[in-house]
Design an enzyme around this catalytic site. Sequence first.
Site, PDB file in Angstrom:
ATOM      1  N   ARG A 123      19.036 -11.790  -2.630  1.00 46.84           N
ATOM      2  CA  ARG A 123      18.340 -11.511  -4.134  1.00 46.84           C
ATOM      3  C   ARG A 123      17.430 -10.169  -3.951  1.00 46.84           C
ATOM      4  O   ARG A 123      16.935  -9.702  -4.858  1.00 46.84           O
ATOM      5  CB  ARG A 123      17.904 -12.667  -4.552  1.00 46.84           C
ATOM      6  CG  ARG A 123      18.743 -13.516  -5.617  1.00 46.84           C
ATOM      7  CD  ARG A 123      17.786 -14.680  -6.024  1.00 46.84           C
ATOM      8  NE  ARG A 123      17.896 -15.014  -7.259  1.00 46.84           N
ATOM      9  CZ  ARG A 123      18.800 -16.351  -7.351  1.00 46.84           C
ATOM     10  NH1 ARG A 123      19.325 -16.944  -6.321  1.00 46.84           N
ATOM     11  NH2 ARG A 123      18.958 -16.897  -8.556  1.00 46.84           N
ATOM     12  N   ARG A 150      13.937 -14.736 -15.355  1.00 48.22           N
ATOM     13  CA  ARG A 150      14.797 -14.575 -14.401  1.00 48.22           C
ATOM     14  C   ARG A 150      15.671 -13.374 -14.682  1.00 48.22           C
ATOM     15  O   ARG A 150      16.329 -12.833 -13.597  1.00 48.22           O
ATOM     16  CB  ARG A 150      15.708 -15.822 -14.492  1.00 48.22           C
ATOM     17  CG  ARG A 150      14.823 -17.244 -13.924  1.00 48.22           C
ATOM     18  CD  ARG A 150      15.272 -18.558 -14.251  1.00 48.22           C
ATOM     19  NE  ARG A 150      16.750 -18.874 -13.390  1.00 48.22           N
ATOM     20  CZ  ARG A 150      17.548 -19.862 -13.846  1.00 48.22           C
ATOM     21  NH1 ARG A 150      17.264 -20.523 -15.157  1.00 48.22           N
ATOM     22  NH2 ARG A 150      18.632 -19.882 -13.218  1.00 48.22           N
ATOM     23  N   ARG A 155      17.303 -29.092 -15.019  1.00 47.11           N
ATOM     24  CA  ARG A 155      16.726 -27.785 -14.414  1.00 47.11           C
ATOM     25  C   ARG A 155      15.833 -27.450 -15.317  1.00 47.11           C
ATOM     26  O   ARG A 155      16.130 -26.840 -16.597  1.00 47.11           O
ATOM     27  CB  ARG A 155      17.533 -26.694 -14.007  1.00 47.11           C
ATOM     28  CG  ARG A 155      18.209 -27.131 -12.742  1.00 47.11           C
ATOM     29  CD  ARG A 155      19.320 -26.105 -12.373  1.00 47.11           C
ATOM     30  NE  ARG A 155      18.537 -24.545 -12.238  1.00 47.11           N
ATOM     31  CZ  ARG A 155      19.345 -23.716 -11.746  1.00 47.11           C
ATOM     32  NH1 ARG A 155      20.375 -23.687 -11.270  1.00 47.11           N
ATOM     33  NH2 ARG A 155      18.413 -22.573 -11.659  1.00 47.11           N
ATOM     34  N   LYS A 181      28.637 -18.437 -10.819  1.00 48.89           N
ATOM     35  CA  LYS A 181      28.686 -18.297  -9.191  1.00 48.89           C
ATOM     36  C   LYS A 181      28.871 -19.718  -8.532  1.00 48.89           C
ATOM     37  O   LYS A 181      29.997 -20.120  -7.801  1.00 48.89           O
ATOM     38  CB  LYS A 181      27.398 -17.655  -8.680  1.00 48.89           C
ATOM     39  CG  LYS A 181      27.159 -16.296  -9.087  1.00 48.89           C
ATOM     40  CD  LYS A 181      25.962 -15.602  -8.220  1.00 48.89           C
ATOM     41  CE  LYS A 181      24.697 -16.376  -8.522  1.00 48.89           C
ATOM     42  NZ  LYS A 181      24.125 -16.187  -9.729  1.00 48.89           N
ATOM     43  N   ARG A 208      23.461 -25.156 -20.338  1.00 46.62           N
ATOM     44  CA  ARG A 208      23.448 -25.912 -18.998  1.00 46.62           C
ATOM     45  C   ARG A 208      22.122 -26.826 -19.031  1.00 46.62           C
ATOM     46  O   ARG A 208      22.032 -27.790 -18.394  1.00 46.62           O
ATOM     47  CB  ARG A 208      23.568 -25.152 -17.984  1.00 46.62           C
ATOM     48  CG  ARG A 208      23.378 -25.688 -16.344  1.00 46.62           C
ATOM     49  CD  ARG A 208      23.818 -24.513 -15.534  1.00 46.62           C
ATOM     50  NE  ARG A 208      22.564 -23.967 -15.094  1.00 46.62           N
ATOM     51  CZ  ARG A 208      22.710 -22.941 -14.204  1.00 46.62           C
ATOM     52  NH1 ARG A 208      23.954 -22.432 -13.428  1.00 46.62           N
ATOM     53  NH2 ARG A 208      21.671 -22.092 -13.842  1.00 46.62           N
TER      54      ARG A 208
HETATM   55  P1  AMP Z   1      19.758 -20.521  -8.594  1.00 46.70           P
HETATM   56  O1  AMP Z   1      20.059 -21.768  -8.542  1.00 46.70           O
HETATM   57  O2  AMP Z   1      20.466 -19.444  -7.574  1.00 46.70           O
HETATM   58  O3  AMP Z   1      19.531 -19.786  -9.951  1.00 46.70           O
HETATM   59  O4  AMP Z   1      18.167 -20.205  -8.376  1.00 46.70           O
HETATM   60  C1  AMP Z   1      16.971 -20.891  -8.809  1.00 46.70           C
HETATM   61  C2  AMP Z   1      15.528 -20.260  -8.255  1.00 46.70           C
HETATM   62  O5  AMP Z   1      15.689 -20.517  -6.866  1.00 46.70           O
HETATM   63  C3  AMP Z   1      15.388 -18.847  -8.631  1.00 46.70           C
HETATM   64  O6  AMP Z   1      15.157 -18.396  -9.969  1.00 46.70           O
HETATM   65  C4  AMP Z   1      14.504 -18.436  -7.432  1.00 46.70           C
HETATM   66  O7  AMP Z   1      13.176 -18.952  -7.912  1.00 46.70           O
HETATM   67  C5  AMP Z   1      14.827 -19.444  -6.428  1.00 46.70           C
HETATM   68  N1  AMP Z   1      15.655 -18.727  -5.197  1.00 46.70           N
HETATM   69  C6  AMP Z   1      17.170 -19.248  -5.327  1.00 46.70           C
HETATM   70  N2  AMP Z   1      17.513 -18.208  -4.269  1.00 46.70           N
HETATM   71  C7  AMP Z   1      16.597 -17.343  -3.850  1.00 46.70           C
HETATM   72  C8  AMP Z   1      16.640 -16.399  -3.247  1.00 46.70           C
HETATM   73  N3  AMP Z   1      17.676 -15.840  -2.356  1.00 46.70           N
HETATM   74  N4  AMP Z   1      15.310 -15.562  -2.969  1.00 46.70           N
HETATM   75  C9  AMP Z   1      14.202 -15.927  -3.677  1.00 46.70           C
HETATM   76  N5  AMP Z   1      14.319 -16.831  -4.528  1.00 46.70           N
HETATM   77  C10 AMP Z   1      15.490 -17.703  -4.849  1.00 46.70           C
END
Ligand code: AMP
Length: 191
Positions: free
Chosen positions: A89, A146, A134, A14, A128
């Site tokens: 989400r 996740r 991360r 994404k 990654r």
């Molecule tokens: P991402 O970078 O999108 O993979 O997000 C990393 C982490 O941030 C996720 O595993 C969640 O812990 C948190 N996170 C990101 N976006 C959301 C969301 N829309 N709702 C809840 N937690 C989020």
Amino acid sequence: MLNLILFGPPGSGKGTQAEKLIEKYSILHISTGDLFRYEMGSNTLLGLKAKEYMSRGQLVPDEVTIGMLKNKVNANPDAKGIIFDGFPRTIAQAVALDDFLAEKDTQVTALIALDVPEDEIVFRLLKRGKTSGRTDDNDETIIRNRIDVYKNETSPVFDYYAAHKKSRLISGMGSIDIIFERLVSVIDEMN
Ligand code: AMP
């Protein structure tokens, strides 16, 4: 406004595709994951709260996430459109987004999901994790968590927008440029 939800499991590409789409369509990119990481890096209260959940691969609570998202949108009143990356989400986040956009006399144009098999996702995230710094990409248990959260809490958002004929699924396999072409043809058809 062109308001796109870029959807798919963690590691489906994404963020990479969002970077290319904002150039083509001159719209704003909002990644809630990036916003949380920025807050964490700045050691804000919001960042500390988010860290508890992110480090375990769980979702940050809806009210926190929705509030942060709204602030970011409101801080960019001149945006011609927005790519939402990693948001919504949960169904509650989707309902909040729809209400919020309706207040601004606009709406979600389309949700486009990138389809990538689970083994490939785990492979990409571990790769990654070697360079991204991360911690949630480094540990296979957190990665699997996740993916479970995605299946249980996030994937229903696809059906929610499908009920409004707004959801599309495309393959997230192949080169970055081929996936980008697939995205552009869906966007241009739905816009
Ligand atoms: P991402 O970078 O999108 O993979 O997000 C990393 C982490 O941030 C996720 O595993 C969640 O812990 C948190 N996170 C990101 N976006 C959301 C969301 N829309 N709702 C809840 N937690 C989020």
